[in-house]
Motif scaffolding. Structure first.
Motif, PDB file in Angstrom:
ATOM      1  N   GLN A  27       0.823  -1.206   0.000  1.00  0.00           N
ATOM      2  CA  GLN A  27       0.000   0.000   0.000  1.00  0.00           C
ATOM      3  C   GLN A  27       0.863   1.264   0.000  1.00  0.00           C
ATOM      4  OE1 GLN A  27      -3.674   0.044   2.491  1.00  0.00           O
ATOM      5  NE2 GLN A  27      -2.872  -1.869   3.304  1.00  0.00           N
ATOM      6  N   THR A  28       1.957   1.235   0.746  1.00  0.00           N
ATOM      7  CA  THR A  28       2.840   2.400   0.812  1.00  0.00           C
ATOM      8  C   THR A  28       3.351   2.776  -0.577  1.00  0.00           C
ATOM      9  OG1 THR A  28       3.550   1.842   3.064  1.00  0.00           O
ATOM     10  CG2 THR A  28       4.949   3.350   1.821  1.00  0.00           C
ATOM     11  N   VAL A  29       3.696   1.779  -1.368  1.00  0.00           N
ATOM     12  CA  VAL A  29       4.171   2.034  -2.737  1.00  0.00           C
ATOM     13  C   VAL A  29       3.074   2.700  -3.569  1.00  0.00           C
ATOM     14  CG1 VAL A  29       4.890   0.949  -4.904  1.00  0.00           C
ATOM     15  CG2 VAL A  29       5.853   0.162  -2.733  1.00  0.00           C
ATOM     16  N   ILE A  30       1.850   2.169  -3.464  1.00  0.00           N
ATOM     17  CA  ILE A  30       0.725   2.727  -4.226  1.00  0.00           C
ATOM     18  C   ILE A  30       0.449   4.176  -3.835  1.00  0.00           C
ATOM     19  CG2 ILE A  30      -1.764   2.538  -4.648  1.00  0.00           C
ATOM     20  CD1 ILE A  30      -1.452  -0.514  -4.233  1.00  0.00           C
ATOM     21  N   TYR A  31       0.408   4.428  -2.528  1.00  0.00           N
ATOM     22  CA  TYR A  31       0.108   5.781  -2.054  1.00  0.00           C
ATOM     23  C   TYR A  31       1.255   6.746  -2.346  1.00  0.00           C
ATOM     24  CZ  TYR A  31      -3.322   3.008   0.576  1.00  0.00           C
ATOM     25  OH  TYR A  31      -4.320   2.139   0.929  1.00  0.00           O
ATOM     26  N   SER A  32       2.482   6.265  -2.236  1.00  0.00           N
ATOM     27  CA  SER A  32       3.641   7.117  -2.533  1.00  0.00           C
ATOM     28  C   SER A  32       3.624   7.566  -3.985  1.00  0.00           C
ATOM     29  CB  SER A  32       4.948   6.377  -2.244  1.00  0.00           C
ATOM     30  OG  SER A  32       5.085   6.080  -0.870  1.00  0.00           O
ATOM     31  N   ASP A  33       3.358   6.636  -4.876  1.00  0.00           N
ATOM     32  CA  ASP A  33       3.309   6.972  -6.301  1.00  0.00           C
ATOM     33  C   ASP A  33       2.215   7.991  -6.584  1.00  0.00           C
ATOM     34  OD1 ASP A  33       5.391   5.304  -6.888  1.00  0.00           O
ATOM     35  OD2 ASP A  33       4.147   3.626  -7.532  1.00  0.00           O
ATOM     36  N   TYR A  34       1.080   7.803  -5.937  1.00  0.00           N
ATOM     37  CA  TYR A  34      -0.042   8.729  -6.146  1.00  0.00           C
ATOM     38  C   TYR A  34       0.321  10.140  -5.657  1.00  0.00           C
ATOM     39  CZ  TYR A  34      -4.555  11.021  -5.602  1.00  0.00           C
ATOM     40  OH  TYR A  34      -5.593  11.925  -5.661  1.00  0.00           O
ATOM     41  N   ILE A  35       0.863  10.231  -4.451  1.00  0.00           N
ATOM     42  CA  ILE A  35       1.235  11.539  -3.888  1.00  0.00           C
ATOM     43  C   ILE A  35       2.268  12.232  -4.778  1.00  0.00           C
ATOM     44  CG2 ILE A  35       2.294  12.714  -1.918  1.00  0.00           C
ATOM     45  CD1 ILE A  35       1.214  10.377  -0.165  1.00  0.00           C
ATOM     46  N   ARG A  36       3.259  11.459  -5.214  1.00  0.00           N
ATOM     47  CA  ARG A  36       4.308  12.028  -6.060  1.00  0.00           C
ATOM     48  C   ARG A  36       3.731  12.561  -7.369  1.00  0.00           C
ATOM     49  NH1 ARG A  36       6.813   7.655  -7.635  1.00  0.00           N
ATOM     50  NH2 ARG A  36       7.506   7.261  -5.499  1.00  0.00           N
ATOM     51  N   ARG A  37       2.853  11.783  -7.990  1.00  0.00           N
ATOM     52  CA  ARG A  37       2.260  12.213  -9.269  1.00  0.00           C
ATOM     53  C   ARG A  37       1.385  13.449  -9.086  1.00  0.00           C
ATOM     54  NH1 ARG A  37       1.747   6.461 -10.206  1.00  0.00           N
ATOM     55  NH2 ARG A  37      -0.336   6.535  -9.291  1.00  0.00           N
ATOM     56  N   GLU A  38       0.647  13.487  -7.984  1.00  0.00           N
ATOM     57  CA  GLU A  38      -0.229  14.630  -7.743  1.00  0.00           C
ATOM     58  C   GLU A  38       0.564  15.913  -7.535  1.00  0.00           C
ATOM     59  OE1 GLU A  38      -3.896  14.928  -7.643  1.00  0.00           O
ATOM     60  OE2 GLU A  38      -3.188  13.358  -9.009  1.00  0.00           O
ATOM     61  N   TYR A  39       1.656  15.845  -6.787  1.00  0.00           N
ATOM     62  CA  TYR A  39       2.489  17.033  -6.587  1.00  0.00           C
ATOM     63  C   TYR A  39       3.163  17.447  -7.890  1.00  0.00           C
ATOM     64  CZ  TYR A  39       1.981  17.547  -1.544  1.00  0.00           C
ATOM     65  OH  TYR A  39       1.474  17.797  -0.295  1.00  0.00           O
ATOM     66  N   THR A  40       3.577  16.463  -8.679  1.00  0.00           N
ATOM     67  CA  THR A  40       4.182  16.759  -9.980  1.00  0.00           C
ATOM     68  C   THR A  40       3.184  17.470 -10.891  1.00  0.00           C
ATOM     69  OG1 THR A  40       5.638  14.820  -9.831  1.00  0.00           O
ATOM     70  CG2 THR A  40       5.296  15.754 -12.015  1.00  0.00           C
ATOM     71  N   ALA A  41       1.896  17.071 -10.765  1.00  0.00           N
ATOM     72  CA  ALA A  41       0.847  17.672 -11.593  1.00  0.00           C
ATOM     73  C   ALA A  41       0.369  19.014 -11.050  1.00  0.00           C
ATOM     74  CB  ALA A  41      -0.332  16.712 -11.698  1.00  0.00           C
ATOM     75  N   GLY A  42       0.909  19.438  -9.905  1.00  0.00           N
ATOM     76  CA  GLY A  42       0.568  20.742  -9.364  1.00  0.00           C
ATOM     77  C   GLY A  42      -0.493  20.754  -8.288  1.00  0.00           C
ATOM     78  N   SER A  43      -0.823  19.607  -7.730  1.00  0.00           N
ATOM     79  CA  SER A  43      -1.830  19.547  -6.670  1.00  0.00           C
ATOM     80  C   SER A  43      -1.324  20.240  -5.410  1.00  0.00           C
ATOM     81  CB  SER A  43      -2.168  18.096  -6.344  1.00  0.00           C
ATOM     82  OG  SER A  43      -3.035  18.008  -5.230  1.00  0.00           O
ATOM     83  N   SER A  44      -2.234  20.959  -4.744  1.00  0.00           N
ATOM     84  CA  SER A  44      -1.854  21.630  -3.495  1.00  0.00           C
ATOM     85  C   SER A  44      -1.865  20.663  -2.319  1.00  0.00           C
ATOM     86  CB  SER A  44      -2.816  22.786  -3.209  1.00  0.00           C
ATOM     87  OG  SER A  44      -4.156  22.313  -3.128  1.00  0.00           O
ATOM     88  N   LEU A  45      -2.714  19.630  -2.401  1.00  0.00           N
ATOM     89  CA  LEU A  45      -2.782  18.628  -1.338  1.00  0.00           C
ATOM     90  C   LEU A  45      -3.390  17.339  -1.886  1.00  0.00           C
ATOM     91  CD1 LEU A  45      -2.432  18.023   1.749  1.00  0.00           C
ATOM     92  CD2 LEU A  45      -4.869  18.574   1.962  1.00  0.00           C
ATOM     93  N   PRO A  46      -2.587  16.313  -2.145  1.00  0.00           N
ATOM     94  CA  PRO A  46      -3.133  15.024  -2.567  1.00  0.00           C
ATOM     95  C   PRO A  46      -4.017  14.447  -1.460  1.00  0.00           C
ATOM     96  CG  PRO A  46      -0.778  15.136  -2.974  1.00  0.00           C
ATOM     97  CD  PRO A  46      -1.121  16.303  -2.106  1.00  0.00           C
TER      98      PRO A  46
END
Length: 414
Positions: free
Chosen positions: A224-243
């Motif tokens: 799960q940590t891998v899945i959530y880490s990838d999601y958070i990283r992609r969201e910040y890369t895409a400009g999200s203020s808070l995943p």
């Protein structure tokens, strides 16, 4: 493989050659399905692997084969015969007023494409890998084999527009734990319209319940940590203020053998009630989210289907205790959010807004519980159009309470 006697007539094609092409293509696709079955059986269990056995049964159906041979005998080449027979079969299935039967039309279309590619010598197209796909992808054009080849670390979300929830591609995608979203033009327009009328922005979230569905064992904290880490990283890369990651919302139409429930209606136990009933599993998920956040950046934990202050308080304390158990000291830097998707939550949103860092409105569920109409029903939009104030006034109440408390509020996109 098939001992069919075909009467040779005077045609522009060589019937025997075309029948031979068809037989070889069927053998090739049959072998491919056997391979997909073994992969699925090993990773996702017999129930999901049986999808490929069902496709093989369709492929080897005597009437299906006979129809293709008939068209070849009448002068069609093998690929045209496959296309015509498949279209006729799919059209018949689509006319049956049963969505689970209609979904089989997609299997027919998939088999048709594979047979035609093999017949025409387009082996590379037939065996094309989906492993390079990434980000948000269109699920309507994926095959069951594609689903097995997708890289779960690269694909953020699979969006299905025209595909039924009973389709084998959807079932396999859920089994693999992909973040899935169903959309339709009508529902997308409806949510956008509600957002414009209430002047509330929509925000994307990571729905995590599919990580637990159609699996033989629970996902580990590390997985799960891998899945959530990838999601958070992609969201910040895409400009999200808070995943934002939502706690698993199982129950109702989203079931898991890992957390069984005898009820499957819209009124069955789900959301935070289901999660708190399985506290050990919930704590493991929270641990994974915290670990991912520490690696990739701040995250918001969203709690689904809140109806009471007690539920909100209990899960907030659980998150804090879990954090404390992982750290001897340190500043707790995770935002705590609550979903407003029941009339009960709307009516106490003044109190709930003081217990969290942000609110998110789940329009689909709020509509179904307000209008007493399943969110998947085609009647829902008509009922809304007859009485839009019921929802708009509720959302306005939530918006005003959030503003009074000084916290953010957003609409959870479809």
């Amino acid at each position: 493989m098939y001992d069919q006697i075909i009467t040779i007539k005077c045609h522009m094609i060589d019937v025997k050659v075309e029948i031979d092409k068809l037989n070889k293509a069927i053998e090739r696709v049959s072998d491919h399905l056997d391979g997909m079955y073994e992969i699925a059986l090993d990773e996702f269990g017999e129930k999901n692997a049986d999808i490929f056995l069902a496709q093989k049964m369709l492929l080897n159906d005597a009437s299906f084969f006979a129809s293709m041979c008939k068209y070849i005998d009448e002068g069609m080449n093998a690929s045209d015969a496959v296309e015509k027979t498949s279209k006729e079969t799919a059209d018949k299935l689509l006319k049956v007023p049963d969505e689970s039967i209609q979904a089989k039309a997609l299997d027919i279309e998939e088999l048709s494409k594979r047979l035609i590619n093999v017949i025409n010598g387009h082996i590379e197209d037939y065996e094309e890998s989906a492993s390079s796909m990434s980000g948000t992808i269109d699920g309507d054009n994926l095959t069951t084999a594609d689903i097995l080849l997708l890289d779960i670390d690269k694909v953020t979300e699979i969006i299905f527009d025209k595909t039924s929830e009973f389709a084998h591609t959807v079932i396999l995608a859920k089994a693999r734990g992909f973040n899935i979203r169903f959309t339709s033009k009508e529902k997308s327009e409806l949510v956008c319209n509600i957002g414009k009328l209430t002047k509330i922005d929509t925000k994307k979230i990571l729905r995590t319940e599919y990580i637990y569905m159609n699996r033989k064992k629970l996902p580990s904290v590390e997985e799960q940590t891998v899945i959530y880490s990838d999601y958070i990283r992609r969201e910040y890369t895409a400009g999200s203020s808070l995943p934002i990651i939502r706690i698993f919302d199982l129950g109702g139409d989203k079931t898991s053998a890992l957390m069984p429930d005898n009820e499957t209606s819209i009124f069955s136990k789900r959301g935070i009630r289901k999660a708190l009933e399985n506290e050990k599993i919930l704590v493991e998920q929270i641990c994974a989210i915290i670990s991912a956040s520490e690696k990739e950046g701040k995250v918001g934990i969203l709690v689904p289907m809140i109806t009471t202050e007690t539920e909100a308080k209990r899960v907030e304390e659980l998150i804090r205790k879990t954090y404390e158990s992982m750290h001897e000291s340190g500043y707790f830097d995770i935002d705590f959010g609550l979903m407003i998707e029941t009339p009960a939550a709307v009516m106490i949103s003044d109190k709930l807004s003081k217990m969290c860092d942000f609110l998110m409105i789940g329009v689909n569920d709020l509509m179904q519980y307000t209008y007493a109409c399943d969110r998947g029903s085609r009647d829902l939009e008509n009922i809304y159009n007859e009485n839009p104030d019921a929802i708009l006034n509720m959302i306005d109440i939530v918006k005003k309470n959030a503003e009074a408390t000084g916290i953010d509020v957003a609409i959870c996109g479809i």
